[in-house]
Design a protein around this motif. Sequence first.
Motif, short mmCIF file in Angstrom:
data_model
loop_
_atom_site.label_atom_id
_atom_site.label_comp_id
_atom_site.label_asym_id
_atom_site.label_seq_id
_atom_site.Cartn_x
_atom_site.Cartn_y
_atom_site.Cartn_z
N ASP A 161 0.85 -1.19 0.00
CA ASP A 161 0.00 0.00 0.00
C ASP A 161 0.89 1.24 0.00
OD1 ASP A 161 -1.97 1.83 0.22
OD2 ASP A 161 -2.63 1.23 2.22
N GLU A 162 0.96 1.93 -1.13
CA GLU A 162 1.79 3.12 -1.28
C GLU A 162 3.20 2.88 -0.70
OE1 GLU A 162 0.95 5.76 -2.90
OE2 GLU A 162 -1.21 6.10 -2.77
N PRO A 163 3.91 1.91 -1.17
CA PRO A 163 5.18 1.55 -0.51
C PRO A 163 6.26 2.60 -0.67
CG PRO A 163 4.94 0.33 -2.56
CD PRO A 163 3.65 1.05 -2.34
N THR A 164 6.09 3.52 -1.62
CA THR A 164 7.12 4.54 -1.82
C THR A 164 6.64 5.92 -1.36
OG1 THR A 164 6.35 4.97 -4.07
CG2 THR A 164 8.07 3.31 -3.81
N GLY A 165 5.46 5.94 -0.79
CA GLY A 165 4.84 7.22 -0.43
C GLY A 165 5.66 8.03 0.54
N ASP A 185 10.13 -13.74 -9.20
CA ASP A 185 10.36 -15.01 -8.50
C ASP A 185 9.08 -15.83 -8.36
OD1 ASP A 185 12.99 -14.34 -8.24
OD2 ASP A 185 12.85 -13.72 -6.13
N GLY A 186 7.96 -15.33 -8.91
CA GLY A 186 6.75 -16.13 -8.93
C GLY A 186 5.66 -15.70 -7.99
N LYS A 187 5.87 -14.63 -7.25
CA LYS A 187 4.82 -14.18 -6.33
C LYS A 187 3.87 -13.23 -7.06
CE LYS A 187 7.82 -14.22 -2.24
NZ LYS A 187 7.35 -15.41 -1.54
N ALA A 188 2.67 -13.19 -6.59
CA ALA A 188 1.73 -12.21 -7.13
C ALA A 188 1.92 -10.94 -6.31
CB ALA A 188 0.30 -12.71 -6.97
N VAL A 189 2.28 -9.84 -7.01
CA VAL A 189 2.56 -8.58 -6.30
C VAL A 189 1.54 -7.53 -6.73
CG1 VAL A 189 4.25 -6.75 -5.87
CG2 VAL A 189 5.02 -9.12 -6.17
N LEU A 190 0.82 -7.00 -5.75
CA LEU A 190 -0.20 -5.99 -6.04
C LEU A 190 0.20 -4.71 -5.30
CD1 LEU A 190 -3.00 -6.14 -7.51
CD2 LEU A 190 -4.01 -6.28 -5.25
N VAL A 191 0.48 -3.67 -6.07
CA VAL A 191 0.92 -2.41 -5.49
C VAL A 191 -0.17 -1.36 -5.69
CG1 VAL A 191 2.64 -0.55 -5.59
CG2 VAL A 191 3.35 -2.92 -5.89
N VAL A 192 -0.57 -0.74 -4.61
CA VAL A 192 -1.57 0.32 -4.69
C VAL A 192 -0.86 1.65 -4.61
CG1 VAL A 192 -3.32 1.48 -3.29
CG2 VAL A 192 -3.54 -0.94 -3.79
N THR A 193 -1.15 2.55 -5.54
CA THR A 193 -0.49 3.86 -5.52
C THR A 193 -1.33 4.90 -6.25
OG1 THR A 193 1.53 5.07 -6.06
CG2 THR A 193 0.84 3.39 -7.62
N HIS A 194 -1.08 6.14 -5.92
CA HIS A 194 -1.69 7.21 -6.69
C HIS A 194 -0.65 7.79 -7.66
CE1 HIS A 194 0.32 9.34 -3.45
NE2 HIS A 194 0.40 10.36 -4.31
N ASN A 195 0.57 7.27 -7.58
CA ASN A 195 1.68 7.78 -8.40
C ASN A 195 1.67 7.10 -9.77
OD1 ASN A 195 4.11 8.53 -9.54
ND2 ASN A 195 5.27 8.31 -7.61
N ARG A 196 1.20 7.81 -10.75
CA ARG A 196 1.04 7.24 -12.10
C ARG A 196 2.38 6.77 -12.67
NH1 ARG A 196 -3.05 7.00 -15.60
NH2 ARG A 196 -4.41 8.08 -14.14
N GLU A 197 3.46 7.41 -12.28
CA GLU A 197 4.78 7.07 -12.83
C GLU A 197 5.14 5.62 -12.50
OE1 GLU A 197 6.31 8.88 -14.82
OE2 GLU A 197 8.37 8.19 -14.89
#
Lengths: 231, 813
Positions: A161-165, A185-197
């Motif tokens: 959740d916004e890991p770079t916020g 490596d095979g994991k499902a990674v879901l990143v939530v962000t408002h940063n379009r970049e």
Amino acid sequence: MIELHEVSKTFGNGVPIVALADVDLRVDAGEFVVVLGPSGSGKTTLLNMIGALDNPSTGSISVGGVDISEASRRELFDFRRATVSFIFQSFNIFPGLTAAENVQFGADAADREDVDPAEVLDSVGLGDRVDQFPHELSGGEQQRVAIARALATGNPVILADEPTGELDFTTGVQILQLLQQQAADGKAVLVVTHNREISRIADRVVELSSGRIVSDGPPAEGKARLEDLHW
Amino acid sequence: MMKDWFLLLRWSWRDLRKYWVKVVAIALVIGIGTGAYAGMTSMTNWRRDSNNASVALLNMYDMRFELAGDSFVPRGDLESAVASIPSSGSVVAAEERLVRSIQVDASTDDATILVPGLIVGRDLAAGGPTINTWHVEAGTGLAAADAGQPLVMLEYSFLMHNDLPSSGEVVVSGGQVLTYTGGATTPEFFMVVPENTTSFAQGTYAGVFASLETAQGLAGLEDVVNDLVVTITDDADRGVITDEIEDAISALGVGVDVTLKEDDPSYRVLFEDVENDAENMTVFAVLIFGGAVLGAFNLITRLSEAQRREIGIAMALGVKPLRIALRPLLVGAQIALLGVVFGVGVGVLIGNMMRDLMISFIPLPIWETDFQWSLFFWVAVIGFVVPFLAAAYPVWRAVRVKPIEAIRTGHLAARGGGLAPLLKRIPLPGNTFAQLPLRNLLRAPRRAVLTTLGIAAVMAVLVGFLGSIDSFVGAINRGGDAIKGDSPDRLVVSLETVLPVDAPGVAAIDNADSVGRTQPILQLGMRAAGDQDLNLLVEILDLDNDLWQPGVVAGTIEDSGTGIILAEAAAEDLGVDVGESLLLTHPRRTGPTTFGFAQSDVTVVAIHNNPLRFAAYMDDAALDLANAVGLANVVYAEPAPGSTPEDVQRELFSLDAVGSVVTASASADDLDELIGQFVGVLQGIAFFVLLLAVLMAFNSASIGFEERQREHATMFAYGVRVRKALRMAIVENTIIGIVATAMGLVAGVGMIWWVVNVSAAETMPDIGLVVEMSPTTLVTVIVLGVAAVAFAPVFTVRRMRRMDLPGTLRVME
């Protein structure tokens, strides 16, 4: 790995606030998915549903073959322990534990005994910061400890959740690289962000607006390299 | 400006509502601390005022002259002796009395009441007595016309303790039936302290107040007296008058014991007890108060620190520091106000408990138990100021930092790890769940130390209370065991007068159907000189007898000759050891029923096991010293097989020669009953103390839960179950509970030591107390101290279960 079918979430007793409306989503193992949207679009609610921190008002959610929409409280605890790992914007690492011990916590929470915290920290570039306490680490280092903690669980789904916020650009890029690596490596990674970049480096970009998915697909301008990012 | 105030008041009111459970709990902590202090120390003022007023009302004597042994003189001789002294002009009044030991049967349909007592005969003519007057508490008093009639009054607390009606009949030694017209108090019986004992024997020692003629008739002694009470003018030289009267009485050919008012056992115990209790209560109360202050300070500080970020925002907006401080200070004020209200309530409750106990225990004619406004006011002021300071401290800290530091969130706001780095190199057992509790404690050492100290202080009070009771009970039990020895049912039969051991009166005891073995004894009051002079009650008996001998812990009683066997406390205070000698002033018979005093050097041959300091023994070889070979005034009597001690009491009661019959362990039983009364009140206070510890632990756990809400949420997000998080909180509190209880135990034992060796040694020197703590007390304290603190987090489990995980996880600070 992750399947949502017509998921809706409504808050409030008086005038209901619709946070999510009829969301259908599927995320496979090895995918790096960025959920994009402005404040109030429902992206964090979506993440909380998938991580079983909250339950949907209607619809079904299945993660790793487990239907969590109808699960009991006890089953949800088991699910979180065995299936998903969270990375938070404000890190939420334990200030009373060293970096290694925070990582060990992740392994302990998932009942894993075969984890070497130093090795995990080394994998996120903190091999020399094993015995440091959180207040002795920079923000980027703390977030990497949080990622290492998530990795130590060995769980197949990573929810960020916004890991770079909270981080500066350079550190943020380092974190994204680590998350990309987890997907590789095979994991499902879901990143939530408002940063379009950030969405430019995703395998898929799911865009939310007012609780509805308004687009779902690869980045519009094609997948970019980390070096090409800037914000 | 006014609008600002209303806003601040509204805002702080919302704060109060948000934290109302904690606010009430903290206010209760303050309330118990201040209330316990005020309630417990109120008693001291009440008792001082009440004692002085009561003694003045009943015109207590300034000096008392008792004829030695069984000496008597014709009525009028003692008053004439006083009139003959050079300083007679300084004597306000002098009244003769006849004071005799007596056995009283006040049995009712429901209970057998056979007790020893004291009959005090007074001249009722001309409105007498005027010194040590009687205050009628129930029924009616005696008038001059009652002189010589079988009419008496009974001491009021004896009536009360035995639930006797205000008038009725009793039977006294010799089988004479007397009608008692009422219950009365008099200064010598404000505290019922039978001669040569330390007992407080309200229910088991009967004061019988009669006309002089009635007392003489009961004793079969015509127109004689043996006691004189005197009052003198305020400016008189008491020492000179005492010496002159003593010389004048000695000139009559009788020995005399002089007792000044301050040395009267009842007066001394009455007043010393106040100071002793005041000292003890103050120490206990200060500790309770101190613990509560520490706890409240810690808790309010933590509550206020939660507003750190809001303070930073206000600073960033340019609000003046004073105005910023107002909101948290208003919360502090609200807590303080509530605390003061609770404090008055708790204080009144504890004060009432103490007052009721005192009134039931000491039958003073005047009890001045006004609400102690001044005391409560100052305690309330402190109770009000402490929360203020506690709230002001974190605000003061917060307004001194740059606004950005207060506002800052995330890793930049990360605080140091406290003492947690100390553990970096120390491998701890178990996984992170096992290690987190200790780490969390070390992370915030100031908070942990304050919490621990607060709980330790109240645990120390609990240990001090219970351990002091144990030490008293232990001494009573040891005394009871020592007195019972190999003859636990033994009775002590006091004779009406000193008799030859082969006299018919003594033979009648030996021949009674219910009596088995007997042993005649001569019991004499003596004075031993040493590092400090001590009064001893010496029993002279055949130490080779087969009924009972004193238990010995040092030396030997074989071939003791004229040697003396002392209590350990007596030997210590006299500064003598086994084998050393001391100077003994003892009665020596000068005529058939008269005794004078003589001095002899005697050797300490042994130390006995009775903790009562005044108890001493000599072999009958020492009777020569008293010129009393073949005489006895006490007989030990064992019930015959098939008979009970009560049978013996009933049978011997009717014998003319018998003054009283009591079980040997009666004094220990009396003390036991007394302790029982106090235990009830102390347990009441102990309840408040324990409640205080629980409240502090609950508050600490509750605030700690809020401080770590995000950590808990993170754990739950990682699938850690609520019960595991709760277990960690319990472990953390258990560590605090163990350390606090251990500290409380050490400090508590220190308090017991102080009570036993300093406080009680001054005011109850006749009881050889040692520091004792029963296993029950130890287990109770450990279990309550550790368990109450450890399980306080259980109260937070509901909030853990209902935690808004997404909301909590996203909160920055």
